[in-house]
Write a protein that holds these residues in place. Structure first.
Motif, mmCIF file in Angstrom:
data_model
loop_
_atom_site.group_PDB
_atom_site.id
_atom_site.type_symbol
_atom_site.label_atom_id
_atom_site.label_comp_id
_atom_site.label_asym_id
_atom_site.label_seq_id
_atom_site.Cartn_x
_atom_site.Cartn_y
_atom_site.Cartn_z
ATOM 1 N N LYS A 37 0.833 -1.216 0.000
ATOM 2 C CA LYS A 37 0.000 0.000 0.000
ATOM 3 C C LYS A 37 0.863 1.260 0.000
ATOM 4 C CE LYS A 37 -4.259 -1.667 0.291
ATOM 5 N NZ LYS A 37 -5.286 -1.393 -0.754
ATOM 6 N N LYS A 72 -3.082 -9.744 -3.394
ATOM 7 C CA LYS A 72 -4.291 -9.345 -2.668
ATOM 8 C C LYS A 72 -4.201 -7.885 -2.241
ATOM 9 C CE LYS A 72 -7.155 -10.546 1.335
ATOM 10 N NZ LYS A 72 -7.313 -11.455 2.499
ATOM 11 N N SER A 74 -2.456 -5.525 -3.601
ATOM 12 C CA SER A 74 -2.412 -4.598 -4.733
ATOM 13 C C SER A 74 -3.682 -4.599 -5.561
ATOM 14 C CB SER A 74 -1.220 -4.933 -5.646
ATOM 15 O OG SER A 74 -1.328 -6.261 -6.139
ATOM 16 N N GLU A 76 -7.751 -4.264 -6.517
ATOM 17 C CA GLU A 76 -8.774 -3.253 -6.239
ATOM 18 C C GLU A 76 -9.730 -3.693 -5.138
ATOM 19 O OE1 GLU A 76 -10.768 -2.277 -9.815
ATOM 20 O OE2 GLU A 76 -9.015 -1.400 -10.799
ATOM 21 N N GLU A 77 -9.851 -5.032 -4.977
ATOM 22 C CA GLU A 77 -10.800 -5.520 -3.968
ATOM 23 C C GLU A 77 -10.246 -5.412 -2.552
ATOM 24 O OE1 GLU A 77 -8.100 -8.924 -4.904
ATOM 25 O OE2 GLU A 77 -9.097 -7.315 -6.005
ATOM 26 N N SER A 78 -8.963 -5.064 -2.435
ATOM 27 C CA SER A 78 -8.359 -4.973 -1.109
ATOM 28 C C SER A 78 -8.763 -3.666 -0.434
ATOM 29 C CB SER A 78 -6.830 -5.041 -1.232
ATOM 30 O OG SER A 78 -6.221 -4.898 0.026
ATOM 31 N N ASN A 79 -9.582 -3.757 0.580
ATOM 32 C CA ASN A 79 -10.054 -2.549 1.255
ATOM 33 C C ASN A 79 -9.759 -2.548 2.749
ATOM 34 O OD1 ASN A 79 -11.826 -4.480 2.070
ATOM 35 N ND2 ASN A 79 -13.653 -3.573 1.115
ATOM 36 N N VAL A 80 -8.982 -3.533 3.212
ATOM 37 C CA VAL A 80 -8.617 -3.571 4.624
ATOM 38 C C VAL A 80 -7.451 -2.616 4.857
ATOM 39 C CG1 VAL A 80 -7.784 -4.971 6.533
ATOM 40 C CG2 VAL A 80 -9.383 -5.954 4.882
ATOM 41 N N VAL A 81 -7.608 -1.736 5.815
ATOM 42 C CA VAL A 81 -6.561 -0.762 6.132
ATOM 43 C C VAL A 81 -6.010 -1.070 7.521
ATOM 44 C CG1 VAL A 81 -6.024 1.661 6.519
ATOM 45 C CG2 VAL A 81 -7.623 1.008 4.709
ATOM 46 N N ASP A 104 -6.638 -3.528 12.326
ATOM 47 C CA ASP A 104 -7.796 -2.993 11.611
ATOM 48 C C ASP A 104 -8.930 -2.679 12.586
ATOM 49 O OD1 ASP A 104 -8.409 -5.573 12.322
ATOM 50 O OD2 ASP A 104 -9.150 -6.194 10.356
#
Length: 248
Positions: A37, A72, A74, A76-81, A104
């Motif tokens: 990220k 995973k 990189s 677009e579906e990766s939204n876990v911060v 998280d």
């Protein structure tokens, strides 16, 4: 040369059993996600990612797992911060402790860290309550090779910008200012050395001796932190005998 490294002694190592190894893979997976990220999925252009990949391989994380984690993170579906949060406190006997986390869920992690401190006779402190006792150091760990001469390796490291050197029976530990870490690491790699890890660690200015009862409680606390998926690294200033043996 000392028989074991002050950096390896202070930084809690993991991966002693199969169950612990799975826990390590979860933690490294988070580090991979954060690295991707912050700098992209290409390790050639992302030194931080390159270092985490080296750490993953040193922990025997399968290449498929590493590749999958990078893809995973990189995608677009990766939204876990994951937020990097550092906690400071005191273990039993007033031992200074720094706990680095990637989480998280800040509330869950804060509650878990506080519980572990309390459970083991310590207490969660305020920001900067113990960090002044530690210094940030870039530490590169490389494997010893047959025929190595300790003094030659030390001189090689110093020429590349390192400022300190230590060793164990199987590894060399080379420290530098955090800003010089990448240069030292890349130089050693170009010199044909196998990089086991390369990361910024919190090294205590001095360590404190503890009695047997305090040692047992500190070790229990460290084990509990190891088992928490949110906890990435734990640093302390207790002098724990034979701590290096825990890495085997």
């Amino acid at each position: 040369m000392s028989g074991h490294s002050k950096w390896a002694t202070i930084k809690r190592q993991k991966g002693k059993t199969d169950a612990a190894r799975a826990n390590v893979f979860t933690k490294i997976g988070r580090e991979l996600a954060v690295a991707v990220k912050s700098g992209g999925p290409d390790p050639n252009n992302n030194p931080r990612l390159r270092d985490v990949i080296a750490k993953a391989r040193a922990a025997n994380m399968p290449n498929d797992n590493i590749t999958r984690s990078i893809k995973k993170a990189s995608g677009e579906e990766s939204n876990v911060v994951y937020d990097a949060i550092t906690y400071e406190g005191y273990g039993n006997g007033g031992v200074a402790v720094i706990v680095e986390t990637l989480t998280d869920n800040k509330n869950r992690t804060a509650a878990a860290v506080r519980h572990i401190f309390d459970k083991c006779g310590g207490s969660l402190g305020t920001t900067n309550c113990v960090s002044y006792m530690f210094e940030s150091k870039g530490v590169v760990t490389i494997a010893k090779q047959q025929g190595d001469d300790d003094e030659e390796i030390m001189m090689l490291a110093l020429e590349m910008g390192a400022d300190d050197f230590d060793s164990s029976e199987t590894e060399y530990y080379i420290s530098a200012a955090p800003s010089a870490l990448a240069v030292v690491r890349d130089g050693l790699e170009k010199a044909g050395r196998t990089i086991i890890s390369s990361e910024v660690q919190q090294v205590p200015a001095s360590t404190v001796d503890v009695d047997a009862d305090t040692e047992a409680k500190i070790r229990r606390m460290l084990d509990m932190f190891d088992e928490d998926d949110d906890v990435q690294n734990v640093y302390h200033n207790a002098n724990l005998p034979e701590d290096d043996d825990d890495e085997e």
